[in-house]
Scaffold this motif. Structure first.
Motif, PDB file in Angstrom:
ATOM      1  N   VAL A 135     -10.823 -21.273  12.001  1.00 51.33           N
ATOM      2  CA  VAL A 135      -9.550 -21.719  12.574  1.00 51.33           C
ATOM      3  C   VAL A 135      -8.490 -21.810  11.480  1.00 51.33           C
ATOM      4  CG1 VAL A 135      -8.346 -23.546  13.822  1.00 51.33           C
ATOM      5  CG2 VAL A 135     -10.728 -23.009  14.385  1.00 51.33           C
ATOM      6  N   ASN A 165      -4.694 -19.936  15.063  1.00 48.67           N
ATOM      7  CA  ASN A 165      -5.403 -18.660  15.161  1.00 48.67           C
ATOM      8  C   ASN A 165      -6.902 -18.927  15.022  1.00 48.67           C
ATOM      9  OD1 ASN A 165      -5.037 -15.465  14.899  1.00 48.67           O
ATOM     10  ND2 ASN A 165      -6.661 -16.093  13.479  1.00 48.67           N
ATOM     11  N   TYR A 166      -7.690 -18.338  15.928  1.00 44.55           N
ATOM     12  CA  TYR A 166      -9.138 -18.555  15.926  1.00 44.55           C
ATOM     13  C   TYR A 166      -9.847 -17.208  15.856  1.00 44.55           C
ATOM     14  CZ  TYR A 166     -13.769 -20.187  17.297  1.00 44.55           C
ATOM     15  OH  TYR A 166     -15.109 -20.476  17.323  1.00 44.55           O
ATOM     16  N   SER A 202      -9.827 -11.878  17.374  1.00 44.75           N
ATOM     17  CA  SER A 202      -9.204 -13.174  17.122  1.00 44.75           C
ATOM     18  C   SER A 202      -8.236 -13.477  18.255  1.00 44.75           C
ATOM     19  CB  SER A 202      -8.457 -13.184  15.777  1.00 44.75           C
ATOM     20  OG  SER A 202      -7.345 -12.303  15.816  1.00 44.75           O
TER      21      SER A 202
END
Length: 296
Positions: A16, A79-80, A87
């Motif tokens: 993350v 953003n993961y 992503s």
């Protein structure tokens, strides 16, 4: 004077990433007339005198006004990473539009105060990364408040509040921009790339409009001809209508014709390009398509 202070932060917690930005701004505007402008009409209560071509004394009020504004623009995003190839992200930002000085001056009819145009932007997307193909899909929604539109009426040229062509900036009201963006990059072989992007958007004014905004957007529609056939659809120097339309008529405009699409804005955009780079030699072929797709 103009003062801006920026702050930026980026934090990573395993897969993350979190980004925060903030901007604080202060703006001081001032408009001073040393001589009457072309839009400044004679005023018997003024304190500045000129002698005209006939030898007569003409009195004016010279403009000297100031405006002070301060605002904060925040931005937040996460953003993961979903493994090695995917992503996803979500972003929020708020921003204020800083108008030019002539907008405050309003062509000789200065605004006493202005609510600055603001926008709240929401985005959600997903991206994929592979050896030869990268793809990104993004959904967005932007809510505008106090959005403006330039109108033109040649019969009002050089009157206070209008420029030499009869143009003025009308504060219309709120608007909604929403859409989807898709981009794709394909590496055909080393040096040769094919890039494509597609955007479908719906940019519409809402039904929360000012009276002047109603005139600017709907004056050509049938309901105006039916209900206000003998009415002068104009506004005074402060943007207020010179008539008192029935409230139900204004409401029926949106019900009958729908929310107006942002004028002169393409609703579908397509780009595709082929680029080649070999030992410093670069060649690019680009095709773009803009299409107005209105849903009323």
């Amino acid at each position: 004077p103009q003062i801006s202070v920026f702050g930026h932060g980026l934090w990573r917690f395993g897969p993350v990433s979190m980004m925060t930005d903030v901007q604080y701004s202060f703006r001081h505007y001032q408009t001073i007339e040393d001589l009457p402008g072309s839009n400044n009409l004679p005023d018997a209560t003024g304190d500045f005198n000129l002698i005209n071509a006939d030898g007569e004394t003409v009195t004016y009020n010279l403009i000297n006004k100031t405006w002070d504004y301060s605002f904060i623009n925040p931005k937040f995003g996460i953003n993961y990473n979903l493994g090695e190839h995917f992503s996803t992200f979500v972003n929020f930002s708020q921003t204020y539009n800083e108008p030019r000085v002539k907008y405050f001056y309003n062509y000789g009819a200065p605004w006493d105060d202005i609510d600055l145009e603001s926008a709240n932007d929401y985005e959600f997307g997903i991206s994929s990364y592979f050896t030869r193909v990268n793809t990104k899909v993004n959904l967005y929604r932007i809510d505008f408040d106090n959005k403006s539109l330039q109108t033109e009426d040649p019969t009002k040229a050089n009157l206070p509040g209008y420029d030499y062509k009869g143009r003025r900036t009308a504060i219309v009201g709120s608007a909604l921009y929403e859409g989807i963006e898709v981009s794709n990059q394909v590496r055909i072989f080393d040096g040769l790339n094919w890039n494509t992007s597609f955007t479908y958007m719906r940019n519409q004014w809402s039904d929360d409009l000012t009276p002047e905004g109603m005139i600017a957007l709907y004056e050509d529609d049938v309901v105006f001809n039916e209900d206000w056939e003998n009415t002068d659809l104009s506004v005074d120097r402060d943007g207020n209508p010179t008539f008192t339309p029935d409230d139900k008529v204004l409401t029926d405009l949106v019900d009958k014709y729908g929310n107006k699409t942002e004028p002169e804005t393409p609703q579908i955009i397509l780009h595709t390009s082929l680029s080649y780079n070999y030992r410093g030699f670069y060649m690019d072929a680009l095709f773009s398509k803009y299409s107005e797709y209105y849903v009323l």
